[in-house]
Design a protein around this motif. Structure first.
Motif, short mmCIF file in Angstrom:
data_model
loop_
_atom_site.label_atom_id
_atom_site.label_comp_id
_atom_site.label_asym_id
_atom_site.label_seq_id
_atom_site.Cartn_x
_atom_site.Cartn_y
_atom_site.Cartn_z
N SER A 167 -8.89 2.27 23.61
CA SER A 167 -8.09 3.52 23.03
C SER A 167 -8.98 4.14 21.94
CB SER A 167 -6.69 2.90 22.58
OG SER A 167 -5.89 2.79 23.74
N THR A 170 -12.10 5.89 23.46
CA THR A 170 -11.80 7.20 24.11
C THR A 170 -11.48 8.32 23.01
OG1 THR A 170 -9.56 6.82 24.25
CG2 THR A 170 -10.90 5.94 26.04
N CYS A 171 -10.78 7.94 21.80
CA CYS A 171 -10.25 8.86 20.98
C CYS A 171 -11.52 9.52 20.03
CB CYS A 171 -9.06 8.43 20.07
SG CYS A 171 -7.63 7.92 21.05
N LEU A 174 -14.02 11.51 22.02
CA LEU A 174 -13.63 12.69 22.48
C LEU A 174 -13.78 13.66 21.11
CD1 LEU A 174 -12.08 14.85 24.12
CD2 LEU A 174 -9.79 13.75 23.33
N TRP A 197 -16.69 13.12 29.34
CA TRP A 197 -15.98 12.29 28.72
C TRP A 197 -15.02 11.54 29.64
CZ3 TRP A 197 -10.67 12.86 27.81
CH2 TRP A 197 -10.09 11.82 26.97
N LYS A 351 -5.05 15.85 31.16
CA LYS A 351 -6.65 15.56 30.67
C LYS A 351 -7.39 16.27 31.79
CE LYS A 351 -6.25 11.41 29.49
NZ LYS A 351 -4.88 11.09 29.66
N GLU A 389 -2.44 6.80 22.31
CA GLU A 389 -3.71 7.22 22.64
C GLU A 389 -3.73 8.66 23.36
OE1 GLU A 389 -7.17 6.04 25.81
OE2 GLU A 389 -5.54 5.08 25.79
N ASP A 390 -2.68 8.76 24.03
CA ASP A 390 -2.51 10.22 24.96
C ASP A 390 -2.25 11.25 23.67
OD1 ASP A 390 -2.97 11.56 27.53
OD2 ASP A 390 -0.41 11.70 27.34
N HIS A 393 -5.09 12.53 22.17
CA HIS A 393 -6.01 13.22 22.69
C HIS A 393 -5.47 14.63 22.91
CE1 HIS A 393 -7.45 9.49 25.12
NE2 HIS A 393 -7.94 9.50 24.23
N THR A 394 -4.23 14.83 23.15
CA THR A 394 -3.48 16.00 23.27
C THR A 394 -3.68 16.80 21.89
OG1 THR A 394 -1.84 14.87 24.29
CG2 THR A 394 -1.36 17.14 23.62
N LEU A 397 -7.48 18.17 21.60
CA LEU A 397 -7.78 19.13 22.51
C LEU A 397 -7.02 20.26 22.31
CD1 LEU A 397 -8.07 17.14 25.79
CD2 LEU A 397 -9.62 18.69 25.11
#
Length: 730
Positions: A167, A170-171, A174, A197, A351, A389-390, A393-394, A397
């Motif tokens: 996690s 990925t963060c 990104l 990515w 995503k 984690e999501d 990402h949100t 972005l």
């Protein structure tokens, strides 16, 4: 501990019986340890608590004011709890290794700001920032891979799972993609970077199913082929994910399909997918845009050709292949509503839609345009609010770095601290400050508090704190002055922190060096004062004096000298001389200005040095003359305090009675007599305490009377000495 609640075991009161505490006149109190961030929880007198905290509810006051029913001498348990779990060995390795990158980043910022006020406009600086950020990403990746290995671990299971580090991976990656592009590419389309990515971190479609189908000679005859191709739309998804090689492969498997139309279309679509323009292959964006338009024209031609296929030819004995192919062509055409629909049918998340949008729908989508696209997509495919984690990402972005930090801090304070550290120089957190603490410093300090749960990590803790303005520096000072110095007396087994032949190694040396490195002079002096007290307890007076001088703690120096002189009273002259032998270098190192400014304390130090030297001389037969001269000098030059005159005069008896030679000059002996008479005169006037207390303490069970009796022997020795001197003089 759960959230803001502590579960005490055993409980202070039974479940749902908290009222019993109030009726007993007690309440729960907690105290935070300054050594680490642990908490002690205990029962206390509620009346005192209420009087010290006026905010407590009045009904609580009424209950608390009732007489205490518990006996005052009843033992009460104390519970200890850590706010954070102490980092394990694996986690500590992660912390210490990433500190190297953090320190390099701080050095870059300090150097860049010094050289150029507009340093953020310098591409070289941005390149280094990007490199260091990628270093973070690569290191997290290594930790994730290491944690993923299913190997026996002698230290026990990992404190943080492999999925946790995935996690973080990925963060952080990104964040680099969105906010730290290569210099010069800030305005470049972001779709391909975002798709890359996605393909790196969320590998789809399933390779197992693909491997199975690719091994078949006629995969469409397999019962799972059309479900794989149509229900899951694997070809569409492979296309959607930009996996052109996989897409081309599966289209080529249709070259043996019974339908001539499908074979022909599959061949053309495979060629189109393989030739899709990539931004990285063009020197200028306008060339990429021109190539993309020509490529879209080819896709439109396929659509026209598909529409000409009769309805009856669009089926085979398995399914309607035309509809499945139409979805694929719709994606290639860049039809946004179709991309969203297909992702929903595939069970993909928002995503995937965002990445596909930047590759197929808007190939020239900019980073600053992403939030608008994301907002539209989230209306139909919302993120999972329970997945931190999501949510990171949100928010990244969506162009909401502040919200991203809040979610990142819940995921791992390491992540929010290091993201905030990079966000601030990128001007993503400007103008936001509360109580004198910036957003960046708030997250760094929260991470430092976590590190403080392990006192052994104090070096790392203060490095993060000292990067956080005045508040951080003050908190770092408090950590430093509470670092256990672990000083040991001479002669104990050698280990870190031991004193060796007057040299201090280990923790104390490191703490001092840290203070010098960060220019924390006040903290350094406090540490030196604490060390001096420890050395006094260990009876290493030389180092105690040295550290008092280093701290410029002149009152403390006076106390050390007093403790040293107490050794004479408690243990005698031999022990005193041995303990005092190491303090002479400190006296020599004191500058003349210090001697003038703090004369009273340094004067006492000088006396201790001279007196210990005298004690050493008087034990040596060939140094008796020097001992006598030194004794007279201490009295004549006012080096010896009045309280010690009587002791020095008693020390002179042996020298006065030396059978071999006259050790004192007439003037010297007269000086002894003058001091002796002053003591008797002042004592008779009621000031005996100023002159006799110390001598009286050296006499077992003695007082001023006994001290005066002993001084009479000095008077007798002086009388005899003057008589000898008169007889022997020419």
């Amino acid at each position: 501990m759960s959230g803001e609640h502590f579960n005490l075991t055993p409980p202070l009161v039974p479940a749902r019986r908290s009222q019993d505490l109030l009726e007993a006149g007690q309440a729960i109190s907690a105290s935070l340890s300054p050594f680490d961030n642990s908490i002690s929880v205990f029962a206390t007198n509620a009346v005192q608590l209420v009087h010290s905290n006026s905010r407590i509810h009045s009904t609580y006051f009424q209950h608390a004011s009732q007489p205490t029913k518990r006996p005052s001498d009843e033992e009460q348990p104390i519970y200890f709890s850590n706010i954070d779990a102490v980092p394990s060995s694996e986690r500590r390795l992660f912390i210490t290794d990433t500190l190297v990158i953090f320190a390099a980043f701080q050095n870059l910022l300090k150097s860049a700001k010094t050289k150029d006020p507009d340093w953020m406009q310098n591409d070289d600086n941005l390149t280094v920032m990007r490199k260091l950020s990628i270093d973070y990403v690569n290191f997290i990746k290594e930790c994730w891979i290491h944690a993923s290995h299913d190997i026996p671990r002698p230290e026990g299971p990992l404190q943080f799972s492999a999925d946790h580090y995935r996690s973080l991976y990925t963060c952080f990656s990104l964040f680099v993609v969105l906010y730290l592009p290569e210099p010069g590419y800030e305005e470049a389309p972001v779709g391909e970077d975002l798709m890359e990515w996605l393909n790196i971190h969320f590998i789809e479609p399933s390779t197992e199913e693909g491997d199975h189908l690719s091994s078949l000679q006629a995969p469409w005859e397999d019962d799972s082929f059309w479900p794989y191709l149509t229900r899951h739309l694997i070809i569409s998804r492979a296309t959607l994910r930009g996996l052109s090689k996989a897409s081309v492969f599966f289209f080529n498997t249709l070259s043996e399909h019974p339908s001539v139309d499908l074979r022909d279309l599959a061949e053309k679509i495979a060629a189109i997918i393989a030739s899709q323009p990539r931004l990285q292959n063009f020197a200028a964006e306008k060339d990429f845009a021109s190539a993309s338009r020509r490529w879209k024209d080819q896709v439109k031609a396929i659509r026209v050709e598909m529409e000409q296929i009769p309805e009856g030819e669009r089926f085979d004995e398995f399914d309607n292949w035309w509809d499945r192919l139409s979805d694929i062509v719709g994606v290639l055409e860049g039809r946004g509503e179709m991309v969203e629909r297909i992702c929903a049918e595939l069970g993909a998340d928002w995503k995937e839609v965002c990445a596909a949008w930047g590759v197929f729908v808007e190939p020239r989508l900019r980073r600053q345009e992403l939030p608008e696209v994301v907002e539209r997509i989230l209306d139909s495919l919302p993120p999972d609010p329970t997945n931190l984690e999501d949510m990171v990402h949100t928010t990244l972005l969506s162009g909401k770095p502040l919200d991203a930090l809040l979610h990142a801090s819940q995921l791992d304070r390491w992540l929010s601290a290091h993201l905030a550290d990079i966000m601030e120089p990128l001007s993503l957190l400007t103008g936001l400050e509360e109580d004198g603490i910036s957003v960046r410093d708030e997250h760094i300090l929260a991470y430092a508090d976590y590190l403080h749960s392990d006192p052994a990590l104090w070096r790392i803790t203060v490095e993060y704190m000292y990067s956080c303005g005045d508040v951080g520096k003050e908190r770092g000072d408090q950590v430093l002055i509470r670092v256990p110095l672990r000083l040991q007396a001479k002669g104990e087994q050698a280990e870190e922190g031991q004193i060796h032949a007057g040299n201090v190694v280990g923790v104390l040396k490191d703490v001092n060096q840290t203070c010098f490195d960060y220019k924390r002079e006040a903290a350094r002096r406090t540490v030196c004062r604490i060390a001096a007290q420890s050395f006094v307890r260990e009876k290493d007076y030389g180092l105690a004096v040295s550290y008092c001088c280093s701290a410029e703690d002149w009152q403390g120096l006076g106390r050390v000298v007093d403790c040293l002189l107490e050794e004479y009273i408690a243990s005698g002259p031999a022990s005193f001389a041995q303990y005092a032998s190491d303090i002479a270098p400190s006296l020599q190192n004191l500058g003349s200005q210090q001697a003038i400014s703090h004369g009273v304390f340094i004067h006492r130090l000088m006396f201790a040095v001279r007196y210990s030297n005298f004690q050493q001389l008087r034990t040596k037969y060939d140094q008796s003359q020097n001992a006598a001269l030194d004794l007279v000098a201490m009295l004549r030059d006012h080096i010896a305090p009045k309280s010690w005159w009587a002791v020095l005069l008693c020390d002179a008896i042996d020298l006065l009675q030396n059978p071999s030679m006259l050790l004192f000059s007439t003037a010297g002996a007269a000086e002894l007599l003058n001091k002796l008479e002053e003591i008797f005169t002042r004592s008779a006037q009621g000031d005996g305490a100023d002159y006799l207390d110390i001598l009286a303490r050296t006499i077992r069970g003695g007082g001023h009377k006994e001290a005066l009796e002993r001084l009479k022997t000095v008077r007798l020795a002086l009388a005899k000495y003057f008589a000898r001197s008169a007889v022997l003089s020419p």
